[in-house]
Design a protein around this motif. Sequence first.
Motif, mmCIF file in Angstrom:
data_model
loop_
_atom_site.group_PDB
_atom_site.id
_atom_site.type_symbol
_atom_site.label_atom_id
_atom_site.label_comp_id
_atom_site.label_asym_id
_atom_site.label_seq_id
_atom_site.Cartn_x
_atom_site.Cartn_y
_atom_site.Cartn_z
ATOM 1 N N CYS A 1 4.470 0.768 -8.246
ATOM 2 C CA CYS A 1 4.831 2.246 -8.463
ATOM 3 C C CYS A 1 4.300 2.835 -9.443
ATOM 4 C CB CYS A 1 6.124 2.622 -8.327
ATOM 5 S SG CYS A 1 6.563 4.431 -8.261
ATOM 6 N N PHE A 2 4.209 2.140 -10.751
ATOM 7 C CA PHE A 2 3.408 2.676 -11.790
ATOM 8 C C PHE A 2 1.978 2.581 -11.934
ATOM 9 C CE2 PHE A 2 7.641 2.747 -13.744
ATOM 10 C CZ PHE A 2 7.603 3.988 -14.422
ATOM 11 N N GLN A 3 1.481 1.770 -11.171
ATOM 12 C CA GLN A 3 -0.066 1.424 -10.790
ATOM 13 C C GLN A 3 -0.479 2.776 -10.012
ATOM 14 O OE1 GLN A 3 -1.167 -2.148 -8.860
ATOM 15 N NE2 GLN A 3 -0.110 -3.252 -10.589
ATOM 16 N N SER A 4 0.261 3.191 -9.039
ATOM 17 C CA SER A 4 0.106 4.518 -8.290
ATOM 18 C C SER A 4 0.176 5.685 -9.386
ATOM 19 C CB SER A 4 1.128 4.543 -7.308
ATOM 20 O OG SER A 4 0.937 5.744 -6.729
ATOM 21 N N PHE A 5 1.148 5.657 -10.154
ATOM 22 C CA PHE A 5 1.345 6.663 -11.148
ATOM 23 C C PHE A 5 0.043 6.911 -12.039
ATOM 24 C CE2 PHE A 5 2.668 8.191 -15.467
ATOM 25 C CZ PHE A 5 3.762 8.976 -15.408
ATOM 26 N N CYS B 1 0.358 1.424 -15.749
ATOM 27 C CA CYS B 1 -0.378 2.796 -15.692
ATOM 28 C C CYS B 1 -1.923 2.990 -16.018
ATOM 29 C CB CYS B 1 0.440 3.676 -16.353
ATOM 30 S SG CYS B 1 -0.114 5.415 -16.240
ATOM 31 N N ILE B 2 -1.991 2.143 -17.063
ATOM 32 C CA ILE B 2 -3.359 2.196 -17.700
ATOM 33 C C ILE B 2 -4.470 1.222 -16.565
ATOM 34 C CG2 ILE B 2 -4.769 1.091 -19.374
ATOM 35 C CD1 ILE B 2 -3.527 3.656 -20.383
ATOM 36 N N TYR B 3 -3.772 0.377 -16.087
ATOM 37 C CA TYR B 3 -4.455 -0.414 -15.030
ATOM 38 C C TYR B 3 -4.878 0.501 -13.799
ATOM 39 C CZ TYR B 3 -4.952 -4.043 -11.317
ATOM 40 O OH TYR B 3 -5.219 -4.933 -10.413
ATOM 41 N N GLY B 4 -3.904 1.071 -13.324
ATOM 42 C CA GLY B 4 -4.108 2.184 -12.230
ATOM 43 C C GLY B 4 -5.006 3.032 -12.535
ATOM 44 N N GLY B 5 -5.302 3.656 -13.609
ATOM 45 C CA GLY B 5 -6.059 4.659 -14.063
ATOM 46 C C GLY B 5 -7.726 4.107 -14.255
ATOM 47 N N SER B 6 -7.728 2.858 -14.733
ATOM 48 C CA SER B 6 -8.937 2.483 -14.989
ATOM 49 C C SER B 6 -9.852 2.105 -13.554
ATOM 50 C CB SER B 6 -9.016 1.155 -15.687
ATOM 51 O OG SER B 6 -8.444 -0.032 -15.177
ATOM 52 N N ARG B 7 -9.096 1.768 -12.824
ATOM 53 C CA ARG B 7 -9.207 1.462 -11.452
ATOM 54 C C ARG B 7 -9.716 2.635 -10.590
ATOM 55 N NH1 ARG B 7 -7.832 -3.143 -8.587
ATOM 56 N NH2 ARG B 7 -6.581 -1.967 -7.171
ATOM 57 N N TYR C 1 0.904 -1.263 -0.020
ATOM 58 C CA TYR C 1 -0.081 0.112 -0.059
ATOM 59 C C TYR C 1 0.810 1.295 -0.022
ATOM 60 C CZ TYR C 1 -4.354 -2.529 0.440
ATOM 61 O OH TYR C 1 -5.507 -3.181 0.289
ATOM 62 N N CYS C 2 1.909 1.213 0.313
ATOM 63 C CA CYS C 2 3.006 2.319 0.294
ATOM 64 C C CYS C 2 3.340 2.665 -1.069
ATOM 65 C CB CYS C 2 4.187 1.903 1.215
ATOM 66 S SG CYS C 2 5.302 3.469 1.547
ATOM 67 N N TYR C 3 3.840 1.738 -1.753
ATOM 68 C CA TYR C 3 4.012 1.877 -3.205
ATOM 69 C C TYR C 3 2.675 2.148 -4.025
ATOM 70 C CZ TYR C 3 8.900 0.700 -2.936
ATOM 71 O OH TYR C 3 10.496 0.628 -2.872
ATOM 72 N N LEU C 4 1.596 1.806 -3.724
ATOM 73 C CA LEU C 4 0.441 1.907 -4.428
ATOM 74 C C LEU C 4 -0.052 3.464 -4.168
ATOM 75 C CD1 LEU C 4 -1.590 -1.086 -3.887
ATOM 76 C CD2 LEU C 4 -1.177 -0.134 -6.149
ATOM 77 N N MET C 5 0.677 4.304 -3.164
ATOM 78 C CA MET C 5 0.196 5.522 -2.963
ATOM 79 C C MET C 5 1.553 6.514 -3.211
ATOM 80 S SD MET C 5 -2.227 7.714 -2.257
ATOM 81 C CE MET C 5 -2.178 9.119 -1.559
ATOM 82 N N VAL C 6 2.663 5.813 -3.307
ATOM 83 C CA VAL C 6 3.938 6.692 -3.273
ATOM 84 C C VAL C 6 3.935 7.876 -4.219
ATOM 85 C CG1 VAL C 6 5.249 5.350 -4.784
ATOM 86 C CG2 VAL C 6 6.330 6.602 -2.984
ATOM 87 N N THR C 7 3.413 7.825 -5.464
ATOM 88 C CA THR C 7 3.480 9.004 -6.614
ATOM 89 C C THR C 7 2.681 10.197 -5.919
ATOM 90 O OG1 THR C 7 1.610 7.946 -7.729
ATOM 91 C CG2 THR C 7 3.972 7.371 -8.626
#
Length: 452
Positions: free
Chosen positions: A347-351, A380-386, A312-318
């Motif tokens: 990290c890029f999912q956070s991005f 990145c696309i995955y994180g944005g869609s979510r 969860y730290c890396y999912l928020m780090v950006t």
Amino acid sequence: MHKATLLLLAGAVLVAGCGGGKSGSSSNGAKVFASAGCGGCHTLSAAKSNGQTGPDLDQAKPSYDSVVRQVSNGGGGMPSFSGRLDTGQIRAVARFVAASTKNNSSALTAFHPSHAKLSDCHGDYACYKQAFGNIAYYDGPETALARLASTMRTNRQVNSGCHQIAHEIGHAAYIRYHDNAAQALANGSMTCWSGYYHGVIERAFGGVPRSKVASIARSLCTGKEINRTYFLLYQCVHGLGHGLMIYSLNDLPYSLRVCDQLATAWDQTSCTGGVFMQNFLPGPMQLAPTKWLSRKDLLYPCDKIKARDKLYCYLMVTSRILPAVHYDFRKTAAWCRKAEKGWVATCFQSFGRDASGFSVQNPRKIVQLCRLAGSMERECIYGGSRDLTSNDAGPTRAIKMCNLAPVATRSYCFYGIGTILGGFASSRAERRARCNAVPATYRADCYRGARA
């Protein structure tokens, strides 16, 4: 839906929507206090002032919100400073006063209803928070959250501060339901990244001694109202992490230790999501400074903490990196590539989540920003869609984004939509039904994400 799937939900709910402006850092509150002449009227040990005209702040221990209201509006012989100080400066001095008088209940004191209405506010952010809270208290949180959603479309100030307003609606609902956190949570919604759920949990810790916090934390999210869907259960446990950080004035190790005492590994890990989200809030949104950031290492503390807390730290780090590099997404991508082995993709999912927040959930702009992720564009696309699916409580804009994304990323994009939709329903049939809006070509990906 299995709890393991919900471990990935943070990419949508640990959001940039919690972010604030760039002025008024947590270090300049003392300077604002001095330059505005506050010490001439008030006694405050931290400022070495002995003014006698106004209240003794060391004794009064005013809350953050009360300082914001008083400085903005004046009253009781004190003039309004809204013409002399900008919003960031007012928030900075409020944080300084609340923290230096050791008011660790600055965000946890009880909501007090008034007769303030939205039509009375005229650009006063503190008034908007109170007015929306009043709607929740008198008419119910569902009404207040629906009104918030509609107001966000026409009022830029409300839209930019909607997450904290949703917190206040949660505070008011907690009082409306006579301190029954489970009942309050069961009558909310995820408007503006689920700020309502976080606000309810914050209030549940008001006035509780540290010796009892862990016991309360273990029982808080166990009611049948909370367990109707995994999404609601996640919001409760995630909000618990927020509450622990606010309660402890950003004592991150303490907050993580309490998370570790929850009943299951899923609860423990999910709780850390709220902890890190609170730690990474920009300075103007913090009630007290946090020590758990580094100017030289923008991945800190993710690269120093125990392995069990890294997700969860890396999912928020950006959300930490972007303000530090002045919202330069190219530099942010470079930092993500420096992440520890095994955590670069996270990290890029956070991005991607922050690309959604930065663009105000604009599908085309999210896709454009994700191109800067290079070989990690897919994550990145995955994180944005979510993030889009969670913010909208539905897939419409997320589907548009997936259709705009490169063909090679689309399957994963629609899978991301499914991981969020699956949390909104309890039965397999309901989860499948929520994926029906997805184009038939990618519906199987949505089903897979939703565990349907």
